[in-house]
Design an enzyme around this catalytic site. Structure first.
Site, PDB file in Angstrom:
ATOM      1  N   GLU A 242      18.156  40.437  -1.881  1.00 17.96           N
ATOM      2  CA  GLU A 242      19.438  39.764  -1.618  1.00 17.96           C
ATOM      3  C   GLU A 242      19.356  38.886  -0.373  1.00 17.96           C
ATOM      4  OE1 GLU A 242      22.984  42.157  -1.874  1.00 17.96           O
ATOM      5  OE2 GLU A 242      24.230  40.588  -0.983  1.00 17.96           O
TER       6      GLU A 242
ATOM      7  N   ASP B 151      25.488  52.418  -8.606  1.00 21.21           N
ATOM      8  CA  ASP B 151      25.108  52.062  -7.235  1.00 21.21           C
ATOM      9  C   ASP B 151      25.513  53.194  -6.303  1.00 21.21           C
ATOM     10  OD1 ASP B 151      24.078  50.366  -5.350  1.00 21.21           O
ATOM     11  OD2 ASP B 151      25.806  49.016  -5.298  1.00 21.21           O
TER      12      ASP B 151
ATOM     13  N   LYS C 172      20.876  52.813  -8.114  1.00 26.04           N
ATOM     14  CA  LYS C 172      20.343  51.860  -7.133  1.00 26.04           C
ATOM     15  C   LYS C 172      20.714  52.361  -5.747  1.00 26.04           C
ATOM     16  CE  LYS C 172      22.274  47.700  -6.104  1.00 26.04           C
ATOM     17  NZ  LYS C 172      22.456  47.838  -4.641  1.00 26.04           N
TER      18      LYS C 172
ATOM     19  N   ASP D 194      28.655  48.863  -5.579  1.00 18.15           N
ATOM     20  CA  ASP D 194      29.632  49.292  -4.571  1.00 18.15           C
ATOM     21  C   ASP D 194      30.406  48.088  -4.020  1.00 18.15           C
ATOM     22  OD1 ASP D 194      27.686  48.147  -2.996  1.00 18.15           O
ATOM     23  OD2 ASP D 194      27.457  49.852  -1.638  1.00 18.15           O
TER      24      ASP D 194
ATOM     25  N   GLU E 206      20.180  51.282  -1.320  1.00 16.59           N
ATOM     26  CA  GLU E 206      19.873  50.158  -0.427  1.00 16.59           C
ATOM     27  C   GLU E 206      18.844  50.510   0.638  1.00 16.59           C
ATOM     28  OE1 GLU E 206      23.330  48.310   1.282  1.00 16.59           O
ATOM     29  OE2 GLU E 206      24.193  47.853  -0.686  1.00 16.59           O
TER      30      GLU E 206
HETATM   31  O1  KIV Z   1      27.022  46.277  -5.097  1.00 12.27           O
HETATM   32  C1  KIV Z   1      26.609  45.276  -5.704  1.00 12.27           C
HETATM   33  O2  KIV Z   1      27.330  44.610  -6.430  1.00 12.27           O
HETATM   34  C2  KIV Z   1      25.215  44.905  -5.497  1.00 12.27           C
HETATM   35  C3  KIV Z   1      24.740  43.623  -6.101  1.00 12.27           C
HETATM   36  C4  KIV Z   1      25.231  42.482  -5.326  1.00 12.27           C
HETATM   37  C5  KIV Z   1      23.274  43.611  -6.262  1.00 12.27           C
HETATM   38  O3  KIV Z   1      24.502  45.607  -4.835  1.00 12.27           O
END
Ligand code: KIV
Length: 300
Positions: free
Chosen positions: A189, A90, A120, A51, A122
């Site tokens: 991160e 994401d 993914k 994202d 968060e």
């Molecule tokens: O959105 C993204 O690019 C990420 C990476 C930095 C892991 O979450």
């Protein structure tokens, strides 16, 4: 269709195996078809349609504005450019926090509409339940702790996390909870490398670091940061491996100059020909037909 052995698509179990074998895992973001082809050819293992697109592609100053439709469009384009790496979508802000049902539905869209192999999301806390629900629905999930940009304002901005014993302990609990509900890997991160090092023995799943030091099982960087495409803020953990922005600027400036000076295009190199007799006939047509009246056929 036969697939060359080194082109066999990377799977989730293979990522776990890489950790067992001590092989470093290379992950990078991509947001479109040509960059997907480049990162695949370069040999990365995992591609994340992050994202971060909100910032590095769409020009927002945070990751929160990007939505599912935009993410799916980019993920589909990346899918078409990828053969070997594992593709992860994401989940954008607002696409999974509402309920487990919402989270499953949007994770399924990444799989069905964009061809992703995993998603993914968060944070720990409420996201742990969402991660569990998505894993149970049959979709592999990668967790993400430490600096989680979707909730950066609650964390006090884009800054390193886990810098007190209490904060490091909270981060540990989040990572272990995500592991316990079945996440196949986790992103760390912006975490002090000493905290990462201390935590690594507790994690059985692969840990992919970004600003978390060298002790993780793999690394991820935003493509536009590592290539030097993005002109915005450069976090401390970014290393620029190329100057694509500089090179692009040189190219477009050269084009601008040549067009203005009449040096591009050239008759010899960049134009099409027509047989002389056809050209003569066309010239006759222009003289006899086309210039006669004001009654043009498109004048309705
Ligand atoms: O959105 C993204 O690019 C990420 C990476 C930095 C892991 O979450």
């Amino acid at each position: 269709m036969s697939v060359q052995p080194d082109r066999v698509p990377v799977t989730v179990p293979q990522i776990a195996e890489m950790k067992r074998q001590g092989e470093r895992i290379v992950m990078v973001t991509a947001y479109d078809y040509p960059s997907a082809q480049i990162v695949d050819e370069a040999g990365v293992d995992i591609v994340l349609v992050g994202d971060t697109a909100a910032m590095v592609v769409l020009g927002y100053d945070a990751t929160t504005p990007v939505g599912m439709e935009e993410m799916l469009m980019m993920a589909g384009a990346v899918r078409r450019g990828l053969e070997r790496p594992l593709l992860i979508g994401d989940m954008p802000f607002g696409s999974y926090e509402g309920s487990n049902e919402q989270a499953i539905e949007n994770a399924q869209r990444f799989v069905k509409q964009a061809g992703c192999s995993a998603v993914k999301l968060e944070r720990g806390g409420p996201s742990v339940d969402r991660a569990r629900a998505i894993v149970r629905s049959g979709i592999p999930v990668m967790g993400h702790v430490g600096l989680t940009p979707q909730t950066a304002s609650a964390l006090g901005g884009f800054k390193a996390q886990g810098r007190t014993a209490e904060a490091a302990a909270k981060l540990t609990e989040e990572a272990l909870a995500l592991q316990a509900v079945g996440c196949f890997a986790i992103v760390f991160e912006a975490i002090p490398s000493a905290v990462t090092e201390a935590l690594m023995p507790k994690l059985e799943i692969p840990v992919i670091g970004i600003g978390a030091g060298p002790a993780t099982d793999g690394q991820v960087l935003v493509l536009h940061d590592l290539l030097g495409v993005y002109a915005g803020h450069k976090p401390k953990f970014v290393k620029r491996f190329a100057d694509v922005r500089g090179e692009s600027l040189r190219g477009v400036r050269a084009y601008t100059e040549e067009v203005r000076a009449g040096r591009f295009p050239t008759e010899e190199e960049h134009t099409y020909s027509i047989p002389p007799e056809e050209l003569e006939e066309f010239a006759r047509y222009l003289e006899e037909e086309a210039l006669v009246g004001t009654d043009t056929p498109w004048d309705w």
